[in-house]
Design an enzyme around this catalytic site. Structure first.
Site, PDB file in Angstrom:
ATOM      1  N   GLN A  32       0.917  -1.111  -0.124  1.00  0.00           N
ATOM      2  CA  GLN A  32       0.026   0.033  -0.087  1.00  0.00           C
ATOM      3  C   GLN A  32       0.900   1.345  -0.027  1.00  0.00           C
ATOM      4  OE1 GLN A  32      -2.126  -0.825   3.752  1.00  0.00           O
ATOM      5  NE2 GLN A  32      -0.476  -1.583   4.624  1.00  0.00           N
ATOM      6  N   ASP A 157      -8.062  -4.437  14.050  1.00  0.00           N
ATOM      7  CA  ASP A 157      -7.809  -3.322  13.775  1.00  0.00           C
ATOM      8  C   ASP A 157      -7.624  -2.930  12.381  1.00  0.00           C
ATOM      9  OD1 ASP A 157      -7.472  -0.418  14.072  1.00  0.00           O
ATOM     10  OD2 ASP A 157      -5.515  -0.731  15.134  1.00  0.00           O
ATOM     11  N   ASP A 160     -10.442   0.181   5.990  1.00  0.00           N
ATOM     12  CA  ASP A 160     -11.694   0.051   5.276  1.00  0.00           C
ATOM     13  C   ASP A 160     -11.843  -1.439   4.517  1.00  0.00           C
ATOM     14  OD1 ASP A 160     -13.637   2.241   6.244  1.00  0.00           O
ATOM     15  OD2 ASP A 160     -11.726   3.296   6.278  1.00  0.00           O
ATOM     16  N   PRO A 164      -5.932  -4.126   0.764  1.00  0.00           N
ATOM     17  CA  PRO A 164      -5.442  -5.302   1.705  1.00  0.00           C
ATOM     18  C   PRO A 164      -6.363  -5.522   2.910  1.00  0.00           C
ATOM     19  CG  PRO A 164      -3.629  -3.773   1.260  1.00  0.00           C
ATOM     20  CD  PRO A 164      -4.716  -3.008   0.671  1.00  0.00           C
TER      21      PRO A 164
END
Length: 285
Positions: A32, A157, A160, A164
């Site tokens: 990311q 945790d 959204d 990933p």
């Protein structure tokens, strides 16, 4: 994003912007795009793939509600599994409880931990060095499918459900979490801003309900997550855990010795009360 403004566009037709007073870190990892910048109002801000994940100013609200609500509702948590949470805030709050003996944190992207330790050190506040903490760099879905350990509390945790983080909202992931929970354990997960992401709340109920005797949601107002109340999924086979009296929560809170900035026993007692539009959306499931 320009050189002076970060515009978050998580929702179609609606977003929020932050002035970028100083760009601290910008890097595309294997998984990311990671940004950390300083904003005059919210302090240091971390964004993944264009979506704000956490800020120095209000992170305590999110992290306290994701940890202290299930920990004090359960009352005897010894072992905890955290999926995601690379900034370290969740680990920090869990480890404030002296009764917790071990915490395993599974983060898919080790670069997130490294950069947050450097640029957001207040989030973890030394938690990564606590001897009770074990850090595993792996995919959370694979971990809960294959692990041979059991936990009293599992906290997802996650980001959204795009990129990933999408797999952490699937039935396969929830089934793995159920497999790893001790009897009477609790599973919680962030579930977005319900007013704008109501379909995600409905889908989570549909996927968790076949697995757990008691499945619901609780709420908190987190300014960074704009658009209304943040919802957290709650699942357990012990329905009584959502019915703990405020007096008993107060007793456990005081006995724990923790100090909080948002969470308190009265907030705990009220956070399971859901707005009517959420109840209406869930009524047919």
């Amino acid at each position: 994003m320009t050189t002076t403004t970060f515009v978050e566009k998580l929702h179609d037709g609606y977003g929020q912007s932050f002035s970028v007073d100083e760009m601290l870190f910008e890097h595309r990892t294997e998984h990311q795009e990671l940004l950390i910048f300083r904003n005059a109002t919210f302090g240091r801000v971390m964004a993944l793939d264009g979506i704000v994940q956490t800020t120095e100013r209000d992170e305590f609200i999110y992290h306290e509600m994701m940890t202290h609500v299930p920990l004090l509702a359960h009352g005897h948590v010894k072992s905890v599994l955290i999926i995601g949470g690379g900034d370290g805030g969740m680990l920090r709050e869990v480890l404030r409880h002296p009764g917790v003996e071990s915490v395993t944190q599974v983060e898919i992207d080790g670069a997130v931990i490294d950069m947050c330790r450097r640029y957001l050190p207040g989030h973890s506040d030394g938690a990564f060095d606590d001897p009770r903490a074990k850090i595993v760099i792996a995919d959370g879905v694979d971990y809960v499918r294959d692990c041979d350990q059991q936990y009293d509390l599992i906290i997802s945790d996650c980001t959204d459900p795009v990129g990933p983080g999408e797999v952490l909202f699937t039935s396969a992931f929830y089934e793995g979490c159920k497999r790893c929970l001790n009897a009477g354990g609790v599973f919680v997960a962030q579930n977005g801003v319900a007013f704008l992401q109501l379909a995600e709340v409905v889908t989570t109920r549909q996927r968790l309900s076949p697995l757990f005797a008691d499945q619901s949601f609780y709420c908190a107002a987190v300014p960074t997550y704009a658009g209304g109340l943040m919802t957290f999924a709650w699942a357990s086979d012990d329905p009584s855990l959502r019915q703990i009296s405020v007096d008993e929560v107060m007793r456990r809170y005081e006995a724990s010795g923790i100090r909080t900035r948002y969470y308190n026993p009265q907030i705990h007692a009220g956070c399971f009360a859901l707005p009517q539009y959420i109840l209406d959306a869930l009524s047919d499931i």
